[in-house]
Design an enzyme around this catalytic site. Sequence first.
Site, PDB file in Angstrom:
ATOM      1  CG  ASP A  45     -29.727   0.716 -21.669  1.00  0.00           C
ATOM      2  OD1 ASP A  45     -30.737   0.283 -22.255  1.00  0.00           O
ATOM      3  OD2 ASP A  45     -29.623   1.901 -21.291  1.00  0.00           O
ATOM      4  CG  HIS A 112     -33.518   8.350 -24.680  1.00  0.00           C
ATOM      5  ND1 HIS A 112     -32.168   8.474 -24.926  1.00  0.00           N
ATOM      6  CD2 HIS A 112     -33.637   8.241 -23.336  1.00  0.00           C
ATOM      7  CE1 HIS A 112     -31.516   8.427 -23.766  1.00  0.00           C
ATOM      8  NE2 HIS A 112     -32.382   8.293 -22.800  1.00  0.00           N
ATOM      9  CB  SER A 216     -31.362   0.000  -9.829  1.00  0.00           C
ATOM     10  OG  SER A 216     -31.888  -0.472 -11.026  1.00  0.00           O
ATOM     11  N   GLY A 218     -31.356   4.908  -7.109  1.00  0.00           N
ATOM     12  CA  GLY A 218     -32.021   6.156  -6.745  1.00  0.00           C
ATOM     13  C   GLY A 218     -31.115   7.360  -6.885  1.00  0.00           C
ATOM     14  N   PRO A 219     -30.952   8.132  -5.787  1.00  0.00           N
ATOM     15  CG  PRO A 219     -30.774   8.892  -3.571  1.00  0.00           C
ATOM     16  CD  PRO A 219     -31.461   7.874  -4.419  1.00  0.00           C
ATOM     17  CB  SER A 221     -27.350   7.697 -11.038  1.00  0.00           C
ATOM     18  OG  SER A 221     -27.073   8.073 -12.342  1.00  0.00           O
ATOM     19  NE  ARG A 277     -18.442   0.754  -7.237  1.00  0.00           N
ATOM     20  CZ  ARG A 277     -17.369   1.376  -6.727  1.00  0.00           C
ATOM     21  NH1 ARG A 277     -16.852   0.967  -5.581  1.00  0.00           N
ATOM     22  NH2 ARG A 277     -16.830   2.381  -7.360  1.00  0.00           N
ATOM     23  CD  GLN A 280     -21.110  -5.327  -5.033  1.00  0.00           C
ATOM     24  OE1 GLN A 280     -21.971  -4.468  -4.907  1.00  0.00           O
ATOM     25  NE2 GLN A 280     -19.870  -5.138  -4.606  1.00  0.00           N
ATOM     26  CG  ASN A 281     -23.548  -3.768  -9.833  1.00  0.00           C
ATOM     27  OD1 ASN A 281     -23.614  -3.878  -8.616  1.00  0.00           O
ATOM     28  ND2 ASN A 281     -23.189  -2.634 -10.433  1.00  0.00           N
TER      29      ASN A 281
HETATM   30  N1  LIG Z   1     -33.937   5.697 -20.490  1.00  0.00           N
HETATM   31  C1  LIG Z   1     -33.475   6.702 -19.807  1.00  0.00           C
HETATM   32  O1  LIG Z   1     -33.970   7.838 -19.868  1.00  0.00           O
HETATM   33  C2  LIG Z   1     -32.315   6.471 -18.877  1.00  0.00           C
HETATM   34  C3  LIG Z   1     -31.987   7.421 -17.894  1.00  0.00           C
HETATM   35  C4  LIG Z   1     -30.931   7.152 -17.010  1.00  0.00           C
HETATM   36  C5  LIG Z   1     -30.220   5.973 -17.135  1.00  0.00           C
HETATM   37  N2  LIG Z   1     -30.539   5.074 -18.124  1.00  0.00           N
HETATM   38  C6  LIG Z   1     -29.763   3.814 -18.290  1.00  0.00           C
HETATM   39  O2  LIG Z   1     -29.678   3.152 -17.030  1.00  0.00           O
HETATM   40  C7  LIG Z   1     -28.315   2.919 -16.695  1.00  0.00           C
HETATM   41  C8  LIG Z   1     -28.133   2.905 -15.181  1.00  0.00           C
HETATM   42  O3  LIG Z   1     -28.617   4.068 -14.577  1.00  0.00           O
HETATM   43  P1  LIG Z   1     -27.671   5.182 -13.978  1.00  0.00           P
HETATM   44  O4  LIG Z   1     -26.445   5.270 -14.803  1.00  0.00           O
HETATM   45  O5  LIG Z   1     -28.499   6.376 -13.758  1.00  0.00           O
HETATM   46  O6  LIG Z   1     -27.249   4.733 -12.568  1.00  0.00           O
HETATM   47  P2  LIG Z   1     -27.032   3.491 -11.673  1.00  0.00           P
HETATM   48  O7  LIG Z   1     -26.508   2.354 -12.420  1.00  0.00           O
HETATM   49  O8  LIG Z   1     -28.264   3.350 -10.885  1.00  0.00           O
HETATM   50  O9  LIG Z   1     -25.929   4.073 -10.687  1.00  0.00           O
HETATM   51  C9  LIG Z   1     -24.641   4.337 -11.069  1.00  0.00           C
HETATM   52  C10 LIG Z   1     -23.890   4.788  -9.840  1.00  0.00           C
HETATM   53  O10 LIG Z   1     -23.869   3.729  -8.885  1.00  0.00           O
HETATM   54  C11 LIG Z   1     -22.522   3.393  -8.546  1.00  0.00           C
HETATM   55  N3  LIG Z   1     -22.493   1.930  -8.386  1.00  0.00           N
HETATM   56  C12 LIG Z   1     -22.695   0.996  -9.343  1.00  0.00           C
HETATM   57  N4  LIG Z   1     -22.649  -0.237  -8.810  1.00  0.00           N
HETATM   58  C13 LIG Z   1     -22.413  -0.089  -7.489  1.00  0.00           C
HETATM   59  C14 LIG Z   1     -22.251  -0.999  -6.419  1.00  0.00           C
HETATM   60  N5  LIG Z   1     -22.349  -2.324  -6.594  1.00  0.00           N
HETATM   61  N6  LIG Z   1     -22.006  -0.501  -5.185  1.00  0.00           N
HETATM   62  C15 LIG Z   1     -21.901   0.826  -4.978  1.00  0.00           C
HETATM   63  N7  LIG Z   1     -22.036   1.750  -5.964  1.00  0.00           N
HETATM   64  C16 LIG Z   1     -22.304   1.291  -7.219  1.00  0.00           C
HETATM   65  C17 LIG Z   1     -21.700   3.887  -9.705  1.00  0.00           C
HETATM   66  O11 LIG Z   1     -20.415   4.228  -9.285  1.00  0.00           O
HETATM   67  P3  LIG Z   1     -19.117   3.465  -9.861  1.00  0.00           P
HETATM   68  O12 LIG Z   1     -19.161   3.609 -11.343  1.00  0.00           O
HETATM   69  O13 LIG Z   1     -17.980   4.171  -9.221  1.00  0.00           O
HETATM   70  O14 LIG Z   1     -19.256   2.031  -9.413  1.00  0.00           O
HETATM   71  C18 LIG Z   1     -22.479   5.137 -10.118  1.00  0.00           C
HETATM   72  O15 LIG Z   1     -22.157   6.220  -9.252  1.00  0.00           O
HETATM   73  C19 LIG Z   1     -27.578   4.050 -17.445  1.00  0.00           C
HETATM   74  O16 LIG Z   1     -26.196   3.807 -17.574  1.00  0.00           O
HETATM   75  C20 LIG Z   1     -28.319   4.054 -18.757  1.00  0.00           C
HETATM   76  O17 LIG Z   1     -27.897   2.982 -19.576  1.00  0.00           O
HETATM   77  C21 LIG Z   1     -31.574   5.312 -18.975  1.00  0.00           C
END
Ligand SMILES: NC(=O)c1ccc[n+]([C@@H]2O[C@H](COP(=O)([O-])OP(=O)(O)OC[C@H]3O[C@@H](n4cnc5c(N)ncnc54)[C@H](OP(=O)(O)O)[C@@H]3O)[C@@H](O)[C@H]2O)c1
Length: 320
Positions: A45, A112, A216, A218-219, A221, A277, A280-281
């Site tokens: 993504d 977007h 997913s 929440g806070p 990220s 991770r 795991q995810n």
């Molecule tokens: N359409 C939009 O406007 C929009 C906006 C935001 C995001 N997105 C998309 O959604 C994706 C995901 O959202 P996001 O990046 O905001 O955040 P996220 O995936 O919800 O969270 C990422 C954070 O979680 C940690 N993490 C990941 N897996 C973990 C696990 N199993 N255990 C503990 N910590 C874990 C990561 O740290 P580590 O890396 O150290 O594991 C990082 O700090 C983005 O990369 C992007 O592609 C889209």
Amino acid sequence: MTSPTTKLNSGYEMPLVGFGLWKVNNDTCADQVYSAIKAGYRLLDGACDYGNEKEVGQGIARAIKDGLVKREELFVVSKLWNTFHDSDKVEPIARKQLQDLGLDYFDLFLIHFPVALKYVDPAERYPPGWTGPDGKLEFSKATIQETWQAMESLVDKKLARSIGISNFSAQLIMDLLRHARIRPATLQIEHHPYLQQQELVKYAQNEGIVITAYSSFGPLSFIELNMSSAENTPALFDHDVVKSAATKHGKTPAQILLRWATQRNIAVIPKSNNPDRLSQNLDVTGWSLDQSELDAFNGLDLNLRFNNPVNYGLYIPMFA
Ligand SMILES: NC(=O)c1ccc[n+]([C@@H]2O[C@H](COP(=O)([O-])OP(=O)(O)OC[C@H]3O[C@@H](n4cnc5c(N)ncnc54)[C@H](OP(=O)(O)O)[C@@H]3O)[C@@H](O)[C@H]2O)c1
């Protein structure tokens, strides 16, 4: 391990679990994409705005060259940035993004944000971001209808197999569906227990639009962006509802949060820089939370949104 898929209204299958590319640094991005594909991820993504599409393309090219995967087994998602909403700007930027990625089609291309900003020539600034160095917001007059018609023509020209939207409200979707020749295949939204958006999810799913959840956890990220509302919100990983389900199912809190979505046919795109991770995810399907656990999640909704331009100091109250 790979992810099961869900069928889109375009006829294509989309993996329910993908790898998110926001905040994936340029210097590690190609390796991370390669590792994600090696771990079993098939959906990537990305977005123009993430500023790493060349590196994503390098990771994909290496994985294909090493025989880890074939192009047709991947599901590559990208997004149209706000400064390219004018109808004559959509195709040229889509072609540039594809060139950066080293691909000849997107599996899915999303608008977007439902915000049209004044065009910025990529030769001048890329990715353009919300504002230039002066911090001033400048809008374009492009309507969603105009932009959507240009998105539809990407499908006609086989530059995108499916098209969709992100950060749209139900009101905007209702309007879009009145004129769409090609219906949006997916709606990508911020979605976690503190922001469940149940009516929006229900409405989109009833219209045959697949929901993809972002952020997913929440806070979590947004803490790395020093967002005060995120720093002041209790971590979801420490919440009793999440922790007790994790203990019961022998999973991590992160897996519980992701399964809570996929169990309701909501796709997830977690990002991780860590190899453990990362795998795991991916293990967030094929086992189930109990109904009582799903019910307990309903009580966590705070209607608390983090990814809002207003929180970045930009007065675009798009979620008002
Ligand atoms: N359409 C939009 O406007 C929009 C906006 C935001 C995001 N997105 C998309 O959604 C994706 C995901 O959202 P996001 O990046 O905001 O955040 P996220 O995936 O919800 O969270 C990422 C954070 O979680 C940690 N993490 C990941 N897996 C973990 C696990 N199993 N255990 C503990 N910590 C874990 C990561 O740290 P580590 O890396 O150290 O594991 C990082 O700090 C983005 O990369 C992007 O592609 C889209």
